[in-house]
Design a protein around this motif. Structure first.
Motif, PDB file in Angstrom:
ATOM      1  N   ASP A 295      -3.102   7.492   7.683  1.00  0.00           N
ATOM      2  CA  ASP A 295      -1.788   8.023   7.332  1.00  0.00           C
ATOM      3  C   ASP A 295      -0.710   7.061   7.809  1.00  0.00           C
ATOM      4  O   ASP A 295      -0.997   6.020   8.414  1.00  0.00           O
ATOM      5  N   GLU A 296       0.536   7.394   7.531  1.00  0.00           N
ATOM      6  CA  GLU A 296       1.639   6.505   7.877  1.00  0.00           C
ATOM      7  C   GLU A 296       1.728   6.289   9.387  1.00  0.00           C
ATOM      8  O   GLU A 296       2.043   5.191   9.853  1.00  0.00           O
ATOM      9  N   GLU A 297       1.434   7.341  10.163  1.00  0.00           N
ATOM     10  CA  GLU A 297       1.500   7.234  11.618  1.00  0.00           C
ATOM     11  C   GLU A 297       0.455   6.254  12.149  1.00  0.00           C
ATOM     12  O   GLU A 297       0.739   5.440  13.044  1.00  0.00           O
TER      13      GLU A 297
ATOM     14  N   TYR B 235       0.838  -1.201   0.000  1.00  0.00           N
ATOM     15  CA  TYR B 235       0.000   0.000   0.000  1.00  0.00           C
ATOM     16  C   TYR B 235       0.873   1.252   0.000  1.00  0.00           C
ATOM     17  O   TYR B 235       1.839   1.355   0.761  1.00  0.00           O
ATOM     18  N   ASN B 236       0.534   2.188  -0.848  1.00  0.00           N
ATOM     19  CA  ASN B 236       1.262   3.457  -0.962  1.00  0.00           C
ATOM     20  C   ASN B 236       0.322   4.582  -0.533  1.00  0.00           C
ATOM     21  O   ASN B 236      -0.674   4.849  -1.207  1.00  0.00           O
ATOM     22  N   VAL B 237       0.631   5.233   0.578  1.00  0.00           N
ATOM     23  CA  VAL B 237      -0.275   6.260   1.098  1.00  0.00           C
ATOM     24  C   VAL B 237      -0.438   7.441   0.140  1.00  0.00           C
ATOM     25  O   VAL B 237      -1.425   8.171   0.210  1.00  0.00           O
ATOM     26  N   LYS B 238       0.518   7.630  -0.755  1.00  0.00           N
ATOM     27  CA  LYS B 238       0.464   8.774  -1.658  1.00  0.00           C
ATOM     28  C   LYS B 238      -0.309   8.492  -2.949  1.00  0.00           C
ATOM     29  O   LYS B 238      -0.720   9.411  -3.640  1.00  0.00           O
TER      30      LYS B 238
ATOM     31  N   GLU C 211      -3.917   9.830  -2.499  1.00  0.00           N
ATOM     32  CA  GLU C 211      -4.107  10.957  -1.584  1.00  0.00           C
ATOM     33  C   GLU C 211      -4.823  12.150  -2.206  1.00  0.00           C
ATOM     34  O   GLU C 211      -5.316  13.022  -1.497  1.00  0.00           O
TER      35      GLU C 211
ATOM     36  N   ILE D 200      -1.003   3.759  10.483  1.00  0.00           N
ATOM     37  CA  ILE D 200      -0.643   2.408  10.041  1.00  0.00           C
ATOM     38  C   ILE D 200       0.453   1.838  10.928  1.00  0.00           C
ATOM     39  O   ILE D 200       0.387   0.687  11.375  1.00  0.00           O
ATOM     40  N   ALA D 201       1.467   2.660  11.217  1.00  0.00           N
ATOM     41  CA  ALA D 201       2.574   2.196  12.059  1.00  0.00           C
ATOM     42  C   ALA D 201       2.097   1.897  13.477  1.00  0.00           C
ATOM     43  O   ALA D 201       2.509   0.896  14.082  1.00  0.00           O
TER      44      ALA D 201
ATOM     45  N   ALA E 129      -4.414  -0.893   3.061  1.00  0.00           N
ATOM     46  CA  ALA E 129      -3.252  -0.649   3.920  1.00  0.00           C
ATOM     47  C   ALA E 129      -2.925  -1.857   4.776  1.00  0.00           C
ATOM     48  O   ALA E 129      -1.744  -2.154   5.026  1.00  0.00           O
TER      49      ALA E 129
ATOM     50  N   ARG F  99      -4.276  15.139   6.050  1.00  0.00           N
ATOM     51  CA  ARG F  99      -3.095  14.628   6.763  1.00  0.00           C
ATOM     52  C   ARG F  99      -2.228  15.751   7.325  1.00  0.00           C
ATOM     53  O   ARG F  99      -1.470  15.544   8.275  1.00  0.00           O
TER      54      ARG F  99
END
Length: 312
Positions: free
Chosen positions: A107-109, A4-7, A10, A111-112, A141, A57
């Protein structure tokens, strides 16, 4: 399957009012939100407007707050408030994690946080179309299924092969991960939408606004202003049963009774609504659902209805 690519998505358009993501970045292709055009929802003044995940975001973040008495349930909330402002609830089971309802912001945060601190996400169950939001993003994701009522399929703005539709007419679905039963049950009550769901796990009933928690639900009726013991006054409701929450259109008495005939078969000692303050706990919670249904039936003009004499 590519990671998965968050961008990658977007720039897709997102409804400012309800948070639903559409499959295009072209403003001329989506001039209105069909979910907000429905009489259950509304368009905030001055007009219909759209944003993107790129913009969101930069202004918002998701926070994770475990239930005070049970860390296997975690409220996930976007701050500052975004769209409707509902919470999602991450449920941790021995078989894996399930997300109840969905948020627009991913967002990446986020997901992490879910992958590294909570062990990932293995499935999503969404109560009704107002919370469909960016479900396809979340499913991609975490490479997991998202469970939806087939009765509400017409409200999808984006489709995905990860969407799993709960059969029409099927009241209960056991949620499994890799064939292993999580102990979570998705129960189709209808009402607000034809396929509106609640979720039952460990005697906790997650209700979104299929049952709408009222302000009086959490009133402290155990003591008076002098801290003296008192009883809960008669006729005070805990829940309302609405076809449209923001436009104050109630469900019919017949629909409320139909919902009770399903819900009465299940045991639960707490309910957890769409917003963080909407937690009602106690051994009398199920009885308060029935009482609230009877109150609404009575004041809709059915004072002689046999349902008012139903006991729990």
């Amino acid at each position: 399957m590519a990671p998965y690519n968050v961008k990658e998505t977007e720039s897709l358009l997102v409804c400012v009012a309800c948070g639903t993501q559409f499959p295009t970045s072209n403003p001329s292709a989506v001039k209105t939100c069909f979910i907000c055009d429905d009489p259950r929802q509304y368009i905030p003044p001055p007009q219909q407007s759209f944003t993107t995940l790129t913009s969101l975001r930069s202004k918002h973040k998701n926070t994770f707050t475990p239930f005070p008495d049970d860390p296997s349930f975690i409220s996930v909330i976007t701050t500052p408030k975004l769209a409707i402002g509902q919470r999602a609830i991450l449920i941790k089971t021995a078989a894996g994690n399930i997300l109840w309802d969905c948020l627009t912001l991913i967002d990446e945060e986020t997901i992490a946080e879910i992958k590294e601190k909570h062990g990932g996400l293995h499935g999503i169950v969404i109560s009704h179309p107002h919370y469909y939001s960016t479900q396809v993003e979340w499913a991609d994701a975490f490479d997991c299924p998202v469970y939806l009522a087939v009765e509400d399929k017409q409200w999808l703005a984006r489709s995905s092969d990860k969407q799993v539709f709960l059969d029409k007419g099927k009241t209960e679905t056991a949620i499994k991960i890799g064939g292993v039963d999580t102990g979570i049950k998705a129960i189709k009550l209808g009402g607000h939408f034809p396929g509106s769901l609640v979720l039952l796990y460990q005697s906790r009933l997650l209700i979104a606004d299929t049952l709408m928690t009222t302000p009086s639900a959490l009133s402290n009726f155990t003591v008076n202003a002098l801290s003296e013991p008192r009883s809960r006054p008669k006729g005070i409701n805990t829940y309302a049963f609405m076809w449209s929450i923001p436009n104050y259109i109630p469900l019919s008495a017949d629909e409320v009774i139909r919902m009770w005939n399903i819900l009465k078969e299940y045991d639960f000692t707490s309910t957890h609504g769409a917003f963080e303050w909407q937690n009602v706990e106690g051994v009398d919670v199920k009885g308060r659902v029935l009482e609230s249904m009877q109150i609404q039936t009575k004041y809709m003009g059915y004072g002689e209805h046999p349902f008012l004499h139903t006991l729990f």
